[in-house]
Design a protein around this motif. Structure first.
Motif, PDB file in Angstrom:
ATOM      1  N   TYR A  11      89.891  11.668  18.511  1.00 56.98           N
ATOM      2  CA  TYR A  11      90.881  12.706  18.829  1.00 56.98           C
ATOM      3  C   TYR A  11      90.143  13.906  19.408  1.00 56.98           C
ATOM      4  O   TYR A  11      88.995  14.159  19.045  1.00 56.98           O
ATOM      5  CB  TYR A  11      91.628  13.110  17.552  1.00 56.98           C
ATOM      6  N   THR A  13      90.782  18.158  21.039  1.00 60.15           N
ATOM      7  CA  THR A  13      91.543  19.305  21.529  1.00 60.15           C
ATOM      8  C   THR A  13      90.554  20.157  22.317  1.00 60.15           C
ATOM      9  O   THR A  13      89.407  19.763  22.515  1.00 60.15           O
ATOM     10  CB  THR A  13      92.120  20.145  20.365  1.00 60.15           C
ATOM     11  N   GLU A  14      90.995  21.327  22.746  1.00 57.16           N
ATOM     12  CA  GLU A  14      90.100  22.240  23.471  1.00 57.16           C
ATOM     13  C   GLU A  14      89.030  22.823  22.548  1.00 57.16           C
ATOM     14  O   GLU A  14      88.013  23.323  23.014  1.00 57.16           O
ATOM     15  CB  GLU A  14      90.904  23.402  24.087  1.00 57.16           C
TER      16      GLU A  14
END
Length: 199
Positions: A11, A13-14
């Motif tokens: 996974y 994200t930023e």
């Protein structure tokens, strides 16, 4: 304690990723600049890590290269810069550009990072200058830089280019590319401006 984590990217994200290592998911904070360089979800990834231990929490911060990790650890040694601030700086500046900015005392470039004002940039230069050298910047993929302080003509050209609005890092790189011993300040500036116009 944990030098690196190698496993499947589960996974991202930023701001952080999760890497599955033999069924255990490690949540790792990363600079946003790393996101575009990561493999796709489900692929293997190797992340160099720094484990931050506080009284109430443990956090892993990760990087795609040892150079980035080394720079992160130097940044968090600067008073007033924590892990999140250091990630923000490395999201904006590469280790090589950061080295160059410190070496050339380029407050403008350092201040371009989020949350870094003039005073913090000055503190970074003061506290990191002795820990970074030009050869290291070259090793990180930065452009070789002349011993500028020892060459008055080159330094004058850099100051002039900085006055025209270029950062000292940009100016130093351009001057280094065009500099020859017999050139006048004016010749260096003209040649450097041509070089800068190509970028």
């Amino acid at each position: 304690m944990i030098s690196f984590v190698k496993g499947i990217l589960e996974y991202m994200t930023e701001e952080w990723i999760i890497v599955d290592v033999n069924g255990i998911g490690y949540k790792i904070g990363i600079p946003s600049s790393a996101v575009s360089k990561l493999p796709s979800i489900g692929k293997e990834v190797k992340i160099f890590t720094h484990l931050q231990v506080k009284e109430d929490e443990m956090a892993l911060y990760g990087f795609l290269s040892q150079d980035e990790l080394n720079m992160f650890e130097r940044l968090i040694s600067v008073s007033g810069i924590g892990p999140k601030g250091a990630l923000g700086i490395l999201s904006t500046l590469s280790p090589a550009d950061l080295c160059m900015a410190v070496i050339t005392e380029d407050i403008k470039t350092l201040s371009s990072a989020p949350g870094i004002g003039k005073k913090t940039a000055q503190r970074m230069i003061l506290e990191l200058k002795d820990k970074i050298n030009t050869l290291e910047a070259i090793g990180m993929g930065g452009e070789p830089v002349l011993e500028l302080q020892q060459n008055g003509t080159a330094e004058e050209a850099i100051v002039a280019l900085a006055a025209l609005g270029y950062s000292r890092v940009e100016a130093a790189k351009a001057v280094n590319d065009v500099f020859k011993e017999d050139m006048s300040v004016e010749d260096i500036i003209k040649a450097a401006l041509k070089k800068l116009a190509l970028f």
